[in-house]
Scaffold this active site. Structure first.
Site, PDB file in Angstrom:
ATOM      1  CG  PHE A  32      -1.705   1.251   1.031  1.00  0.00           C
ATOM      2  CD1 PHE A  32      -2.527   1.882  -0.049  1.00  0.00           C
ATOM      3  CD2 PHE A  32      -1.824   2.160   2.055  1.00  0.00           C
ATOM      4  CE1 PHE A  32      -3.837   2.913   0.839  1.00  0.00           C
ATOM      5  CE2 PHE A  32      -2.417   3.595   2.442  1.00  0.00           C
ATOM      6  CZ  PHE A  32      -3.105   3.725   1.563  1.00  0.00           C
ATOM      7  CD  GLU A  33       3.926   1.872   4.547  1.00  0.00           C
ATOM      8  OE1 GLU A  33       4.751   3.196   5.458  1.00  0.00           O
ATOM      9  OE2 GLU A  33       4.751   1.210   4.185  1.00  0.00           O
ATOM     10  CG  PHE A  34       6.028   0.301  -4.255  1.00  0.00           C
ATOM     11  CD1 PHE A  34       7.415   0.466  -3.472  1.00  0.00           C
ATOM     12  CD2 PHE A  34       5.350   0.603  -5.296  1.00  0.00           C
ATOM     13  CE1 PHE A  34       8.263   0.380  -4.787  1.00  0.00           C
ATOM     14  CE2 PHE A  34       6.061  -0.109  -6.592  1.00  0.00           C
ATOM     15  CZ  PHE A  34       7.041   0.263  -6.440  1.00  0.00           C
ATOM     16  CD  GLU A 111      27.611 -18.814 -13.293  1.00  0.00           C
ATOM     17  OE1 GLU A 111      27.500 -18.025 -14.188  1.00  0.00           O
ATOM     18  OE2 GLU A 111      28.410 -18.309 -13.414  1.00  0.00           O
ATOM     19  CE  LYS A 113      22.557 -25.113 -21.003  1.00  0.00           C
ATOM     20  NZ  LYS A 113      21.171 -24.645 -21.398  1.00  0.00           N
ATOM     21  CG  ASP A 115      14.903 -24.726 -19.867  1.00  0.00           C
ATOM     22  OD1 ASP A 115      15.291 -23.966 -21.234  1.00  0.00           O
ATOM     23  OD2 ASP A 115      14.176 -25.492 -19.726  1.00  0.00           O
ATOM     24  NE  ARG A 134      22.350 -18.005 -28.265  1.00  0.00           N
ATOM     25  CZ  ARG A 134      23.424 -18.080 -29.369  1.00  0.00           C
ATOM     26  NH1 ARG A 134      21.772 -18.480 -30.161  1.00  0.00           N
ATOM     27  NH2 ARG A 134      24.287 -18.569 -29.970  1.00  0.00           N
ATOM     28  CD  GLU A 170      18.443 -18.484 -19.804  1.00  0.00           C
ATOM     29  OE1 GLU A 170      17.326 -18.618 -19.733  1.00  0.00           O
ATOM     30  OE2 GLU A 170      19.405 -18.508 -21.047  1.00  0.00           O
ATOM     31  CE1 TYR A 222      24.106 -15.720 -19.112  1.00  0.00           C
ATOM     32  CE2 TYR A 222      22.757 -16.466 -18.757  1.00  0.00           C
ATOM     33  CZ  TYR A 222      23.699 -16.598 -19.345  1.00  0.00           C
ATOM     34  OH  TYR A 222      22.994 -16.014 -20.955  1.00  0.00           O
ATOM     35  CE  LYS A 309      20.865 -29.240 -20.990  1.00  0.00           C
ATOM     36  NZ  LYS A 309      20.456 -29.248 -22.224  1.00  0.00           N
ATOM     37  CB  CYS A 403       8.706 -40.740 -51.847  1.00  0.00           C
ATOM     38  SG  CYS A 403       8.045 -38.860 -51.007  1.00  0.00           S
ATOM     39  CB  CYS A 406       5.911 -37.756 -55.029  1.00  0.00           C
ATOM     40  SG  CYS A 406       8.027 -38.370 -54.659  1.00  0.00           S
ATOM     41  CB  CYS A 421      12.093 -38.510 -51.629  1.00  0.00           C
ATOM     42  SG  CYS A 421      11.414 -37.914 -53.476  1.00  0.00           S
ATOM     43  CB  CYS A 427       8.729 -34.768 -53.619  1.00  0.00           C
ATOM     44  SG  CYS A 427       8.722 -35.431 -52.092  1.00  0.00           S
TER      45      CYS A 427
END
Length: 666
Positions: A32-34, A111, A113, A115, A134, A170, A222, A309, A403, A406, A421, A427
């Protein structure tokens, strides 16, 4: 207190409260004050527009509309990280480091990673100047207005910061905020979002920044780029970033050796599930910035960092049937259609089976219960079969011989895993796929054309190849489904604008097999124009940086085909860019012409980048590692002992900094 002083005081106070709440998670006043202080500031700014500031806390609510996100070239390229999946991979990585640095002590920073969506934010004189996605690493989209709505991104820095730098991180969506957003969608009968990462990434490209402001996004930073002279180590730069007001995850840890790296990985492999964000691995970086600079980069990755990973999540589900897709090069990809299953935050319905060899190796059959995981936690793939649940009477999978589109008999070249193919020009999926590749964002970037529209153009006989796009008339495309007057105008305008796209992207757009974005850039840098490239023989091509046997043969085959040459001539006539726009040369002399020079160590009068620029200014070429083709090593203090040993062994001249300066002055 005068008005400007009051406005400045309120801005500083609100910035501090934002920092306490969103970065430190330690609010010192009530909401509230903010809100009351923010309201007071908004009223003062409305009454005194002459004191408007783009970086005021009042601007975080958004409201600006961005129709087209401007493409911005990164001043410092955003490299991707090499991935590793085992501790043996990390040991091999350390061995490669030691071969370059010599057997010196190396500290690492570990660190998590996260996502999310990668972002690069530029600060100048302590103020947020620009935020860019990026993209392809060389250039991305300007999403500054959207990033400013994220409360954990400081608009004004604190403390003693460098005058200008980029900070990378990120944009993530915490689980709690993601679940809240989905609950609100479900309550009004809308489809929920699939996972936090894609939702965060999609948020950055929303046109209305006020909509972005409603999403509980966070920004975890990071690394600082472009200000290495202010820090000795990566850990120093992280500590400094925290003091400037950035939200830098406190899970990062300085470790002394690889065994401590392994301990960090083992700990977070289990404890990551208690974090409020998605994370899929650990990033390990060399701590010493001089050692980072000594190691340098490959064409795609920094040599001084690697991502580990975590083991991909698995699920078991029913394989209902196998279908076959035809790519733009004619490659056939078998696809497993699955009973929908939850996996790593998304619903998986399809998975790649790669090729005939993989199907045979796994003995995958329709109606099998199969193990599915996400390769690199992104693309689902089948990794095994539960043979205990295989139905009686099951028969082995017979790979198709023709294929599916085709009917042409498939071919498989010696040494290649995939079937193809060969019906290249008739095709339908190959024709449509090549046009889709040509118009894609990283190629010709023709807005208003998607896969469905390309298919409609093809089926209506309006295009048979990508050159036909430049002969389209507005009256031809207006009758197409969902094509209104404005859409048609925008499409014609975008096709016309694509004629200004740079040569390297045009070359990539042509769809030459094995010529991706990076290879296209290398070829353009070397040959300068399409005619020189077309005339290059095999031996010339394989001598170009990073062009190997497979790529060279593919390029020669492409330019031997009369149909391809006809397309290129047509595209030339339409005005596409088939030559490099020559920039004003900085070369002042040809003193170092024909010389490949490697720069190593620390210097007193120049930075390394300045020495490298001097080498190019005087006609030389910079090499990244010492080989038999290296002409000279320019060595500063603390040159890596391994490089020194190799240069000495090969008999390569070594110039100190003074020697280099003398060569310039003579």
């Amino acid at each position: 207190m005068d008005v400007l002083a009051l406005i400045t005081s309120l801005r500083n106070e609100l910035n501090e409260h934002n920092y306490n709440y969103y970065v430190l998670d330690n609010p010192t006043i009530s909401d509230f004050e903010f809100d009351q202080k923010l309201k007071q500031l908004q009223e003062l700014e409305t009454q005194h527009p002459e004191f408007f500031d783009l970086n005021s806390p009042t601007q975080r609510v958004g409201g600006s509309i961005t129709k087209n996100f401007e493409t911005v070239v990164h001043q410092n390229r955003m490299f991707s990280l090499e991935n590793s999946y085992s501790k043996e991979d990390l040991t091999e990585w350390e061995n490669r480091i030691q071969r370059v640095l010599g057997n010196v002590d190396v500290e690492y920073v570990c660190e998590l990673k996260y996502d999310g969506a990668s972002i690069s934010i530029t600060y100048q004189n302590g103020k947020l100047l620009r935020a860019v996605t990026r993209g392809d690493g060389f250039q991305g989209d300007d999403v500054t207005n959207n990033i400013k709505t994220i409360k954990s991104v400081p608009l004004q820095l604190k403390g003693n910061y460098p005058p200008k730098f980029d900070i990378r991180g990120e944009i993530i969506l915490p689980f709690a905020g993601f679940e809240k957003m989905n609950k609100e969608l479900i309550d009004i009968g809308e489809t929920p979002y699939s996972n936090p990462r894609n939702t965060a990434s999609g948020s950055l490209k929303l046109q209305d920044s006020s909509e972005v402001a409603k999403r509980p996004l966070e920004c975890l930073l990071y690394t600082i780029v472009g200000a290495n002279q202010f820090f000795k180590t990566h850990e120093n730069s992280l500590e400094a970033a925290r003091s400037y007001g950035f939200k830098v995850p406190n899970q990062s840890k300085l470790v002394k050796n690889l065994n401590e790296v392994f301990e960090f990985i083992d700990y977070w492999d289990t404890h990551r599930h208690h974090l409020p964000y998605e994370t899929d691995g650990v990033v390990i970086k060399i701590n010493d910035l001089d050692q980072q600079e000594e190691l340098g980069y490959t064409a795609k990755n920094p040599r001084w960092a690697i991502a580990y990973k975590f083991k991909a999540e698995q699920a078991v589900t029913l394989l209902q049937n196998i279908t076959y897709q035809v790519g733009r090069t004619g490659a056939i990809t078998p696809v497993a259609n699955l009973q929908p299953v939850q996996l790593a935050g998304t619903i998986v319905k399809r998975a790649s089976l790669h090729n005939a060899d993989q199907i045979e190796k796994l003995d995958v059959r329709v109606n099998d219960w199969v193990y599915v995981e996400k390769g690199g936690e992104i693309i689902p793939k089948i990794v095994g079969v539960d043979f205990n649940q295989r139905p009686i009477g099951s028969v082995p999978t017979q790979y198709i011989t023709n294929c599916p589109e085709c009917g042409t008999t498939l071919v498989r070249k010696p040494g290649e895993a995939q079937h193809y193919c060969p019906n290249f020009y008739e095709c339908p999926p190959q024709i449509v796929g090549r046009i889709e590749h040509f118009i894609s964002r990283k190629a010709m970037n023709i807005d208003g054309l998607g896969g469905e529209t390309v298919t409609l153009l093809y089926k209506n006989g309006l295009v048979q190849n990508y050159a036909d796009l430049y002969e389209l008339k507005k009256e031809q495309i207006l009758p197409l489904e969902r094509m209104a007057e404005k859409s048609a105008d925008n499409l014609m305008k975008s096709i016309e604008q694509s004629k200004e796209i740079a040569f390297e992207r045009v070359l990539f757009a042509l769809g030459i097999r094995f010529v991706g974005e990076t290879v296209a850039k290398k070829l353009v840098k070397h040959y300068k124009n399409i005619d020189a490239l077309m005339q290059a023989d095999y031996n010339e091509l394989v001598n170009v940086d990073e062009i190997g046997d497979k790529i060279a043969l593919s390029i020669r085959a492409f330019f031997k085909d009369e149909a391809n040459l006809e397309l290129i001539n047509r595209l030339k006539d339409y005005g596409l860019q088939f030559a490099v726009e020559e920039k004003e040369s900085t070369q002042v002399s040809n003193k170092f012409e024909g010389m490949t020079m490697v720069v190593s160590g620390k210097f007193e009068h120049f930075s390394r980048d300045e020495i490298k620029q001097k080498i190019e200014d005087y006609g030389g070429k910079n090499g990244s590692s010492i080989t038999g083709k290296t002409s000279v090593v320019v060595a500063g203090a603390d040159m890596g002992p391994a490089k020194l040993e190799k240069a000495t062994k090969l008999g390569i001249p070594i110039w100190a900094e003074e020697d280099f300066i003398n060569q310039l002055n003579n």
